[in-house]
Design an enzyme around this catalytic site. Structure first.
Site, PDB file in Angstrom:
ATOM      1  N   CYS A  47       0.831  -1.210   0.000  1.00 14.36           N
ATOM      2  CA  CYS A  47       0.000   0.000   0.000  1.00 14.36           C
ATOM      3  C   CYS A  47       0.862   1.256   0.000  1.00 14.36           C
ATOM      4  O   CYS A  47       0.500   2.259  -0.618  1.00 14.36           O
ATOM      5  CB  CYS A  47      -0.958  -0.015   1.187  1.00 14.36           C
ATOM      6  N   THR A  48       2.006   1.200   0.663  1.00 11.90           N
ATOM      7  CA  THR A  48       2.929   2.332   0.660  1.00 11.90           C
ATOM      8  C   THR A  48       3.495   2.531  -0.739  1.00 11.90           C
ATOM      9  O   THR A  48       3.541   3.662  -1.243  1.00 11.90           O
ATOM     10  CB  THR A  48       4.059   2.119   1.689  1.00 11.90           C
TER      11      THR A  48
END
EC number: 1.11.1.24
Length: 155
Positions: A47-48
């Site tokens: 997600c980062t």
């Protein structure tokens, strides 16, 4: 089975709190194209990577008339920490009840490491200026997705 959105469908409107608790609605973006993407959890590796890809391409997307909204089931405080840690300059919204995730078909059964689990289905949508789904992508990969999206949108 989770209902999935397809091009031509009306995008389900929503109002959710951003990382600072300010309510943001999809209808606030009427008249512009919007990329709405759903991701499982802030500050996780995939997600980062995805959020940083959007951050790094935000100027080009904005120049092409596209706004970006990221939605996850994270609480506002976690989103604020994620935003600040990664220098994210686009809107992150909190859907702790998963109602918007479900309405967009981005929450339900998925395969993970060969097992069927219930959770957030990493998904991305392009909403046209009139609030209709222009493109819908389910089960996207966190890495390389923004580059593919830019190619598909000719940005």
């Amino acid at each position: 089975m989770t209902t999935r959105l397809a091009p031509g469908d009306t995008a389900p409107d929503f109002t959710l709190p951003d990382a600072d608790g300010k309510p943001v609605s999809l209808s606030d973006h009427r008249g512009r194209r919007v990329i709405v993407y759903f991701y499982p959890a802030a500050s996780t590796p995939g997600c980062t990577k995805q959020a940083c890809d959007f951050r790094d391409n935000l100027a080009e997307l904005g120049d092409a008339g596209l706004d970006v909204i990221g939605i996850s089931p994270d609480k506002q405080a976690k989103l604020a920490k994620f935003r600040d840690a990664e220098g994210l300059t686009f809107t992150l919204l909190s859907d702790v009840d998963k109602e918007v995730l479900t309405a967009w078909g981005a929450f339900g059964e998925k395969k993970m490491y060969g097992k069927t689990v219930t959770g957030v289905i990493r998904s991305t949508f392009v909403v046209d200026p009139d609030g209709k789904i222009e493109q819908a992508f389910y089960n996207v990969r966190a890495t390389g997705h923004v580059a593919k999206l830019r190619k598909d949108l000719a940005v």
